[in-house]
Design a protein around this motif. Sequence first.
Motif, PDB file in Angstrom:
ATOM      1  N   GLU A  61       0.841  -1.186   0.000  1.00 34.73           N
ATOM      2  CA  GLU A  61       0.000   0.000   0.000  1.00 34.73           C
ATOM      3  C   GLU A  61       0.887   1.250   0.000  1.00 34.73           C
ATOM      4  OE1 GLU A  61      -2.679  -0.509   3.296  1.00 34.73           O
ATOM      5  OE2 GLU A  61      -3.763  -2.143   2.285  1.00 34.73           O
ATOM      6  N   PRO A  62       0.320   2.429  -0.166  1.00 33.48           N
ATOM      7  CA  PRO A  62       1.170   3.623  -0.234  1.00 33.48           C
ATOM      8  C   PRO A  62       2.130   3.787   0.929  1.00 33.48           C
ATOM      9  CG  PRO A  62      -1.041   4.169  -0.983  1.00 33.48           C
ATOM     10  CD  PRO A  62      -1.104   2.742  -0.481  1.00 33.48           C
ATOM     11  N   ASP A  63       1.727   3.353   2.122  1.00 32.42           N
ATOM     12  CA  ASP A  63       2.579   3.553   3.293  1.00 32.42           C
ATOM     13  C   ASP A  63       2.808   2.270   4.089  1.00 32.42           C
ATOM     14  OD1 ASP A  63       0.030   3.192   4.248  1.00 32.42           O
ATOM     15  OD2 ASP A  63       0.022   4.955   5.560  1.00 32.42           O
ATOM     16  N   ARG A  64       2.702   1.119   3.410  1.00 34.62           N
ATOM     17  CA  ARG A  64       2.759  -0.135   4.166  1.00 34.62           C
ATOM     18  C   ARG A  64       3.253  -1.283   3.300  1.00 34.62           C
ATOM     19  NH1 ARG A  64      -2.639  -3.264   6.368  1.00 34.62           N
ATOM     20  NH2 ARG A  64      -1.598  -4.887   7.591  1.00 34.62           N
ATOM     21  N   ALA A  65       4.238  -2.018   3.813  1.00 37.29           N
ATOM     22  CA  ALA A  65       4.673  -3.273   3.190  1.00 37.29           C
ATOM     23  C   ALA A  65       3.855  -4.410   3.778  1.00 37.29           C
ATOM     24  CB  ALA A  65       6.156  -3.507   3.453  1.00 37.29           C
ATOM     25  N   MET A  66       3.534  -5.390   2.936  1.00 32.36           N
ATOM     26  CA  MET A  66       2.840  -6.567   3.455  1.00 32.36           C
ATOM     27  C   MET A  66       2.874  -7.682   2.416  1.00 32.36           C
ATOM     28  SD  MET A  66      -1.153  -5.226   3.293  1.00 32.36           S
ATOM     29  CE  MET A  66      -1.840  -6.810   3.809  1.00 32.36           C
ATOM     30  N   GLY A  67       2.720  -8.908   2.887  1.00 39.09           N
ATOM     31  CA  GLY A  67       2.583 -10.050   1.988  1.00 39.09           C
ATOM     32  C   GLY A  67       3.723 -10.234   1.019  1.00 39.09           C
ATOM     33  N   PHE A  68       4.971 -10.082   1.483  1.00 38.71           N
ATOM     34  CA  PHE A  68       6.191 -10.224   0.684  1.00 38.71           C
ATOM     35  C   PHE A  68       6.451  -9.013  -0.209  1.00 38.71           C
ATOM     36  CE2 PHE A  68       4.802 -14.974   0.176  1.00 38.71           C
ATOM     37  CZ  PHE A  68       4.901 -15.173   1.542  1.00 38.71           C
ATOM     38  N   CYS A  69       5.550  -8.013  -0.221  1.00 39.85           N
ATOM     39  CA  CYS A  69       5.590  -6.931  -1.216  1.00 39.85           C
ATOM     40  C   CYS A  69       6.154  -5.646  -0.620  1.00 39.85           C
ATOM     41  CB  CYS A  69       4.189  -6.675  -1.752  1.00 39.85           C
ATOM     42  SG  CYS A  69       3.471  -8.094  -2.626  1.00 39.85           S
ATOM     43  N   LEU A  70       7.001  -4.973  -1.398  1.00 38.64           N
ATOM     44  CA  LEU A  70       7.653  -3.740  -0.945  1.00 38.64           C
ATOM     45  C   LEU A  70       7.214  -2.530  -1.753  1.00 38.64           C
ATOM     46  CD1 LEU A  70      11.241  -5.126  -0.421  1.00 38.64           C
ATOM     47  CD2 LEU A  70       9.553  -4.624   1.345  1.00 38.64           C
ATOM     48  N   LEU A  71       7.512  -2.514  -3.048  1.00 40.46           N
ATOM     49  CA  LEU A  71       7.098  -1.429  -3.941  1.00 40.46           C
ATOM     50  C   LEU A  71       6.055  -1.972  -4.906  1.00 40.46           C
ATOM     51  CD1 LEU A  71      10.515   0.288  -4.800  1.00 40.46           C
ATOM     52  CD2 LEU A  71       8.886   0.856  -2.967  1.00 40.46           C
ATOM     53  N   ASN A  72       4.954  -1.260  -5.018  1.00 30.45           N
ATOM     54  CA  ASN A  72       3.865  -1.728  -5.871  1.00 30.45           C
ATOM     55  C   ASN A  72       4.162  -1.317  -7.313  1.00 30.45           C
ATOM     56  OD1 ASN A  72       1.363  -2.164  -7.198  1.00 30.45           O
ATOM     57  ND2 ASN A  72       0.329  -2.108  -5.219  1.00 30.45           N
ATOM     58  N   SER A  73       4.920  -2.173  -7.996  1.00 33.95           N
ATOM     59  CA  SER A  73       5.404  -1.846  -9.340  1.00 33.95           C
ATOM     60  C   SER A  73       4.273  -1.605 -10.321  1.00 33.95           C
ATOM     61  CB  SER A  73       6.310  -2.968  -9.853  1.00 33.95           C
ATOM     62  OG  SER A  73       7.430  -3.116  -9.025  1.00 33.95           O
ATOM     63  N   ILE A  74       3.184  -2.341 -10.192  1.00 39.64           N
ATOM     64  CA  ILE A  74       2.088  -2.198 -11.143  1.00 39.64           C
ATOM     65  C   ILE A  74       1.406  -0.850 -10.977  1.00 39.64           C
ATOM     66  CG2 ILE A  74       0.089  -3.188  -9.936  1.00 39.64           C
ATOM     67  CD1 ILE A  74       1.142  -4.609 -13.254  1.00 39.64           C
ATOM     68  N   ALA A  75       1.234  -0.389  -9.733  1.00 47.88           N
ATOM     69  CA  ALA A  75       0.641   0.925  -9.482  1.00 47.88           C
ATOM     70  C   ALA A  75       1.585   2.033  -9.926  1.00 47.88           C
ATOM     71  CB  ALA A  75       0.300   1.068  -8.001  1.00 47.88           C
ATOM     72  N   ILE A  76       2.876   1.858  -9.658  1.00 50.77           N
ATOM     73  CA  ILE A  76       3.875   2.844 -10.071  1.00 50.77           C
ATOM     74  C   ILE A  76       3.880   2.985 -11.587  1.00 50.77           C
ATOM     75  CG2 ILE A  76       6.370   3.262 -10.189  1.00 50.77           C
ATOM     76  CD1 ILE A  76       6.488   1.891  -7.361  1.00 50.77           C
ATOM     77  N   ALA A  77       3.821   1.866 -12.298  1.00 50.06           N
ATOM     78  CA  ALA A  77       3.817   1.898 -13.766  1.00 50.06           C
ATOM     79  C   ALA A  77       2.536   2.526 -14.301  1.00 50.06           C
ATOM     80  CB  ALA A  77       3.986   0.487 -14.314  1.00 50.06           C
ATOM     81  N   ALA A  78       1.405   2.223 -13.682  1.00 47.35           N
ATOM     82  CA  ALA A  78       0.137   2.801 -14.123  1.00 47.35           C
ATOM     83  C   ALA A  78       0.162   4.321 -13.997  1.00 47.35           C
ATOM     84  CB  ALA A  78      -1.018   2.213 -13.320  1.00 47.35           C
ATOM     85  N   LEU A  79       0.677   4.810 -12.878  1.00 49.35           N
ATOM     86  CA  LEU A  79       0.766   6.257 -12.689  1.00 49.35           C
ATOM     87  C   LEU A  79       1.781   6.880 -13.637  1.00 49.35           C
ATOM     88  CD1 LEU A  79       0.468   6.408  -8.810  1.00 49.35           C
ATOM     89  CD2 LEU A  79      -1.128   7.404 -10.466  1.00 49.35           C
ATOM     90  N   HIS A  80       2.837   6.159 -13.963  1.00 50.92           N
ATOM     91  CA  HIS A  80       3.803   6.653 -14.944  1.00 50.92           C
ATOM     92  C   HIS A  80       3.131   6.840 -16.304  1.00 50.92           C
ATOM     93  CE1 HIS A  80       7.843   7.194 -16.642  1.00 50.92           C
ATOM     94  NE2 HIS A  80       7.474   6.410 -17.635  1.00 50.92           N
ATOM     95  N   GLY A 102      -5.219  -8.173  -4.740  1.00 50.24           N
ATOM     96  CA  GLY A 102      -4.213  -7.120  -4.776  1.00 50.24           C
ATOM     97  C   GLY A 102      -4.687  -5.863  -4.072  1.00 50.24           C
ATOM     98  N   ASN A 103      -4.700  -5.909  -2.752  1.00 43.29           N
ATOM     99  CA  ASN A 103      -5.232  -4.798  -1.962  1.00 43.29           C
ATOM    100  C   ASN A 103      -4.485  -3.489  -2.197  1.00 43.29           C
ATOM    101  OD1 ASN A 103      -3.246  -6.538  -0.432  1.00 43.29           O
ATOM    102  ND2 ASN A 103      -3.186  -4.689   0.830  1.00 43.29           N
ATOM    103  N   GLY A 104      -3.157  -3.573  -2.387  1.00 44.33           N
ATOM    104  CA  GLY A 104      -2.386  -2.357  -2.609  1.00 44.33           C
ATOM    105  C   GLY A 104      -2.757  -1.678  -3.908  1.00 44.33           C
ATOM    106  N   SER A 105      -2.915  -2.459  -4.955  1.00 40.61           N
ATOM    107  CA  SER A 105      -3.301  -1.899  -6.249  1.00 40.61           C
ATOM    108  C   SER A 105      -4.717  -1.337  -6.202  1.00 40.61           C
ATOM    109  CB  SER A 105      -3.188  -2.968  -7.340  1.00 40.61           C
ATOM    110  OG  SER A 105      -1.885  -3.503  -7.393  1.00 40.61           O
ATOM    111  N   GLN A 106      -5.589  -1.979  -5.456  1.00 40.28           N
ATOM    112  CA  GLN A 106      -6.945  -1.451  -5.321  1.00 40.28           C
ATOM    113  C   GLN A 106      -6.926  -0.075  -4.664  1.00 40.28           C
ATOM    114  OE1 GLN A 106     -10.324  -4.044  -4.341  1.00 40.28           O
ATOM    115  NE2 GLN A 106     -10.886  -2.595  -2.740  1.00 40.28           N
ATOM    116  N   CYS A 107      -5.959   0.148  -3.758  1.00 40.17           N
ATOM    117  CA  CYS A 107      -5.845   1.463  -3.126  1.00 40.17           C
ATOM    118  C   CYS A 107      -5.745   2.572  -4.167  1.00 40.17           C
ATOM    119  CB  CYS A 107      -4.605   1.521  -2.223  1.00 40.17           C
ATOM    120  SG  CYS A 107      -4.745   0.629  -0.665  1.00 40.17           S
TER     121      CYS A 107
END
Length: 310
Positions: free
Chosen positions: A128-147, A167-172
């Motif tokens: 998530e924007p301010d939280r690591a969880m479930g083996f995940c650190l940087l949400n590459s798919i969200a970063i790429a979408a915003l790019h 994919g709770n982080g991407s849903q954010c």
Amino acid sequence: MRTLVIDNPASRMHRVPPGHPEHEGRYLAARDALTALTGPVWHEARPAETASVERFHTADYIERIRDACDTAAADEWVSLDLDTKVCRDTWRAALATAGASIDAVDRIMAGEADAAFCLARPPGHHAEPDRAMGFCLLNSIAIAALHALEVHGLARVAIVDIDVHHGNGSQCLAELDTRVMFASLHQSPLYPGTGSADETGLNGNVVNVPLMAGTQGPAWRDAFTRQVRPALAAFRPEFIFVSAGFDAHERDPAGGLALLEADFAWAASQLAGLAAEFASSRLVSVLEGGYDCPALGRSAAAFVQALVEA
């Protein structure tokens, strides 16, 4: 489709404790299977700039990960949550994983290819924007979408998540931005406990398809056809992003769905067709889960080969 593989060799630098499911063998298994294909063109990932990462993640969160990596002694790990560990070199691996997805967008927008598969770890769709969880650190798919939205000026993008976990982080991202559609087919109940069908976003731009344990390929395909395809057609994205997790495979220990390699190939063909119809054939996939290494390799190869043949 003209297809790229964006490879992140720095994935191996992200070391985890013995017995951890998200280990470098996952990357190696997928890489060995993909190198046997003759269609894709390979490129090596470049690290993302911090400014690109900050489009999705907070500056404070980024600093926490950096500090955790900097304080990790050799052959030791720092825990960011119960499941998510970092070592001294994890930050370099994570930046290159995010960079792979950004590079894929840039190359496709430049006309070098139609589709790309990012072969990289650690995964990202739970972050998530301010939280690591479930083996995940940087949400590459969200970063790429915003790019794609902010740098290339696109009006609408879609994220389709086929990982067995929601994919709770991407849903954010979709919950904050009407330019983003998020669709997920995932097992429920299962970690992280999100993704119910009544989570529909700001303007119906979130489509969650929870599936029972034991769901096999025909029912999974039917759910995609009845619920995800019409939503994508209505949204008409200009770029499609795919969280390509392969832990919905019947042999995977992390979930209870029962997909086979042919189902992942079918999904790739369907997504490629949708990208051709609405998104000028622009499609980027990023490796997420998949914890039975032989099944992961076969599934990733089937997925990418289907993109090549689309």
